[in-house]
Write a protein that holds these residues in place. Sequence first.
Motif, PDB file in Angstrom:
ATOM      1  N   VAL A 173      73.999 122.856  96.319  1.00 28.99           N
ATOM      2  CA  VAL A 173      73.386 121.379  96.335  1.00 28.99           C
ATOM      3  C   VAL A 173      72.488 121.326  94.936  1.00 28.99           C
ATOM      4  O   VAL A 173      72.731 120.261  94.160  1.00 28.99           O
ATOM      5  N   TYR A 174      72.036 122.269  94.586  1.00 24.91           N
ATOM      6  CA  TYR A 174      71.020 122.383  93.229  1.00 24.91           C
ATOM      7  C   TYR A 174      72.163 122.146  92.147  1.00 24.91           C
ATOM      8  O   TYR A 174      71.845 121.431  91.306  1.00 24.91           O
ATOM      9  N   LEU A 175      73.211 122.941  92.155  1.00 25.02           N
ATOM     10  CA  LEU A 175      74.165 122.709  91.167  1.00 25.02           C
ATOM     11  C   LEU A 175      74.818 121.382  90.919  1.00 25.02           C
ATOM     12  O   LEU A 175      74.780 120.957  89.789  1.00 25.02           O
ATOM     13  N   ARG A 229      72.335 119.275  89.397  1.00 22.37           N
ATOM     14  CA  ARG A 229      72.162 119.349  88.061  1.00 22.37           C
ATOM     15  C   ARG A 229      73.308 118.694  87.287  1.00 22.37           C
ATOM     16  O   ARG A 229      73.127 118.074  86.412  1.00 22.37           O
ATOM     17  N   VAL A 230      74.529 118.844  88.009  1.00 20.51           N
ATOM     18  CA  VAL A 230      75.832 118.189  87.225  1.00 20.51           C
ATOM     19  C   VAL A 230      75.408 116.810  87.281  1.00 20.51           C
ATOM     20  O   VAL A 230      75.754 115.988  86.420  1.00 20.51           O
ATOM     21  N   ALA A 231      75.003 116.187  88.227  1.00 18.03           N
ATOM     22  CA  ALA A 231      74.721 114.750  88.390  1.00 18.03           C
ATOM     23  C   ALA A 231      73.758 114.295  87.429  1.00 18.03           C
ATOM     24  O   ALA A 231      73.822 113.240  86.571  1.00 18.03           O
ATOM     25  N   ILE A 232      72.636 115.209  87.043  1.00 19.65           N
ATOM     26  CA  ILE A 232      71.553 114.937  86.081  1.00 19.65           C
ATOM     27  C   ILE A 232      72.318 114.752  84.822  1.00 19.65           C
ATOM     28  O   ILE A 232      72.033 113.880  83.994  1.00 19.65           O
ATOM     29  N   TRP A 233      73.178 115.608  84.393  1.00 15.60           N
ATOM     30  CA  TRP A 233      73.886 116.020  83.271  1.00 15.60           C
ATOM     31  C   TRP A 233      74.703 114.651  83.101  1.00 15.60           C
ATOM     32  O   TRP A 233      74.929 114.190  82.016  1.00 15.60           O
ATOM     33  N   ILE A 234      75.597 114.369  84.024  1.00 13.22           N
ATOM     34  CA  ILE A 234      76.546 112.924  83.910  1.00 13.22           C
ATOM     35  C   ILE A 234      75.673 111.826  83.783  1.00 13.22           C
ATOM     36  O   ILE A 234      75.939 111.020  82.766  1.00 13.22           O
ATOM     37  N   HIS A 235      74.342 111.836  84.051  1.00 13.05           N
ATOM     38  CA  HIS A 235      73.397 110.670  83.916  1.00 13.05           C
ATOM     39  C   HIS A 235      73.013 110.650  82.531  1.00 13.05           C
ATOM     40  O   HIS A 235      73.259 109.478  81.921  1.00 13.05           O
ATOM     41  N   ALA A 293      79.630 111.717  91.899  1.00 12.32           N
ATOM     42  CA  ALA A 293      79.466 113.083  91.879  1.00 12.32           C
ATOM     43  C   ALA A 293      79.281 113.881  92.854  1.00 12.32           C
ATOM     44  O   ALA A 293      79.412 114.798  93.632  1.00 12.32           O
ATOM     45  N   LEU A 294      77.890 113.269  93.397  1.00  8.28           N
ATOM     46  CA  LEU A 294      77.257 113.956  94.552  1.00  8.28           C
ATOM     47  C   LEU A 294      77.693 113.686  95.888  1.00  8.28           C
ATOM     48  O   LEU A 294      77.453 114.553  96.841  1.00  8.28           O
TER      49      LEU A 294
END
Length: 202
Positions: free
Chosen positions: A25-27, A30-36, A113-114
């Motif tokens: 879930v954490y990763l 982080r991927v969602a934040i990176w996409i944002h 993505a999430l």
Amino acid sequence: MKLYADRAPTAVRQVVTDVLVVVWVYLWIRVAIWIHDVVEKLAVPGQKLQDAGSGIAGNLADAGGKVGRVPVVGDDLTRPFAGAADAARSLAEAGRQQQELVGKLALILPLIALAAPLALVLFLWLPLRLRWIRRAAVARSVRDLPAGRDLLALRALASRPLGELARMGPDIAQSWRAGDAAAVDALAELELRRLGLRGSRR
């Protein structure tokens, strides 16, 4: 409420699985934040376009105002400046609209993505985890009661593989039906062991 099993193999498996789920879930967060963040960067050209269009429109409007003060031909000279200022405002509006679109994408794409990873956690891992917690709580509450041990034995008879039951003896079911305490205890222990719980404290 019991979160983890008493027996080491089951408890270790549960802890490792829980840690992996948290890391998973954490990763993905982080991927969602990176996409944002990446999508937000796409708004920079739109912001520059809006600033440039607004600046040019303002300058052209000022120049048109000054030219408009020229006697006799002022109004005629103002028209090209006004048209150019309108075109510059259109560019600025296009830049603003692009920023709005990028802002919406910066919200929607991370959620997409999430969605799948969180759905796996919510609809696969969590129900299995809650079911174990519920079953373990019931098993612990009845394991020291004669009637409860009989229920655990019945559960083992109904759910354990035939080969495992056959290893307990060819007439284990008959012994359970006859109320043989040793057979009931053996079957109850089998079910408790499947759940990763310690046996009766009797």
